[in-house]
Motif scaffolding. Structure first.
Motif, mmCIF file in Angstrom:
data_model
loop_
_atom_site.group_PDB
_atom_site.id
_atom_site.type_symbol
_atom_site.label_atom_id
_atom_site.label_comp_id
_atom_site.label_asym_id
_atom_site.label_seq_id
_atom_site.Cartn_x
_atom_site.Cartn_y
_atom_site.Cartn_z
ATOM 1 N N CYS A 80 57.024 57.435 34.405
ATOM 2 C CA CYS A 80 57.660 58.037 35.656
ATOM 3 C C CYS A 80 59.004 58.546 35.383
ATOM 4 N N ASN A 127 60.313 47.289 42.747
ATOM 5 C CA ASN A 127 59.340 47.604 41.844
ATOM 6 C C ASN A 127 58.819 48.935 42.218
ATOM 7 N N ASN A 128 58.300 49.877 41.141
ATOM 8 C CA ASN A 128 57.479 51.044 41.416
ATOM 9 C C ASN A 128 58.590 51.965 42.344
ATOM 10 N N CYS A 134 56.033 55.292 41.997
ATOM 11 C CA CYS A 134 55.031 55.433 41.307
ATOM 12 C C CYS A 134 53.943 54.137 41.535
ATOM 13 N N ASN A 135 53.046 54.151 41.005
ATOM 14 C CA ASN A 135 52.024 52.908 41.112
ATOM 15 C C ASN A 135 52.043 52.278 39.587
ATOM 16 N N MET A 136 53.071 51.600 39.384
ATOM 17 C CA MET A 136 53.073 50.965 37.722
ATOM 18 C C MET A 136 53.550 52.061 36.934
ATOM 19 N N ASN A 137 53.767 51.614 35.800
ATOM 20 C CA ASN A 137 54.057 52.592 34.642
ATOM 21 C C ASN A 137 55.493 53.255 34.937
ATOM 22 N N GLU A 138 56.535 52.439 35.393
ATOM 23 C CA GLU A 138 57.854 53.120 35.725
ATOM 24 C C GLU A 138 58.539 53.918 34.738
#
Length: 261
Positions: free
Chosen positions: A9, A79-80, A2-6
């Protein structure tokens, strides 16, 4: 990925995997140990310390069993990147089924998930470990009489000791050794070997329709052919404008030089 906001997600992944998991494998069966324990142990004397301890241990065990769900989020270490552990399913078949349905219906079902990659095997992210592991791991797809065209895609996160070129070369050699008729095809291969390195862990899978399903990108796979064409056209126009801009700048610099003469 994902692109941020795990966190969101993970929620989307549970929803999507749960929906298709129930379709393919039937509704998930939950453990009822916890309910049985809490019901049968109520009659025990609350003052009996030993009984109370036994009850607590039993509830912890039942709670642990309850947590062994069909889909369970675990820390990925990058991350992500969200990692969902599975129980009793084949990740490649499930993810392929999801992408096939989304590609056919063009119905968007996620907002923050970018790519959903199945992981069927893991080993230590060291070349010797990977070579030894893949000699057996690749057999169902590539060992004679099985054969197919293939490509290898490689991505490393939080890891700098692996060489992309070396890994691809070694793994391609192993595929070739299993059956000389296995051939590399970078345009439209039957199989794509996905190699995802996260810290000291190598995650592996062999997937179908990697090109058709837009590199297993859930945002791209639902786009219509018209949208794809428009996107390609806008990219081409952008590239052309960059070329024109470069040529204009070059002419301007030549004109300035001429004036200076």
């Amino acid at each position: 990925t994902c692109n941020m906001n795990e966190r969101k997600c993970v929620g989307e992944a549970y929803s999507l995997l749960g929906e298709y998991g129930d379709l393919l494998y039937g509704p998930e069966q939950f453990s009822d140990h916890e309910e049985r324990l809490s019901g049968s142990d109520r009659e025990e004397d609350e003052d009996d310390v030993e009984a109370a301890l036994k009850k607590e241990v039993g509830q912890i065990r039942a709670s642990t069993e309850q947590k062994l769900r069909r889909f369970q989020s675990v820390e990925s270490g990058a991350n992500n990147v969200v990692f969902i552990r599975t129980q009793g399913i084949e990740p490649e078949n499930l993810v392929h089924h999801i992408l096939k349905d989304m590609h056919t219906t063009k119905k968007k079902k996620t907002r923050v998930i970018l790519r959903m990659l199945p992981i069927s095997g893991t080993c230590k992210a060291f070349l010797e470990d990977m070579k030894k592991y893949t000699e057996t791991f690749f057999e169902p797809w590539f060992k004679a009489p099985n054969k197919g065209t293939f490509q290898i895609v490689y991505k490393a996160r939080n890891n700098s000791h692996m060489s992309r070129e070396e890994v691809i070369k070694e793994l391609a050699g192993i595929v070739g050794s299993l059956n000389p008729e296995n051939k590399v095809d970078l345009n439209n291969p039957q199989y794509t070997v996905v190699v995802e390195i996260i810290k000291t862990v190598c995650c592996l899978s062999v997937v179908r329709d990697y090109v058709l399903f837009r590199k297993y990108n859930l945002q791209e796979v639902v786009k219509s052919n018209k949208e794809d064409a428009q996107q390609k056209t806008s990219l081409t126009e952008e590239q052309n404008s960059e070329v024109v801009k470069a040529e204009t700048e070059e002419k301007s610099s030549k004109e300035v030089k001429e004036e200076n003469k």
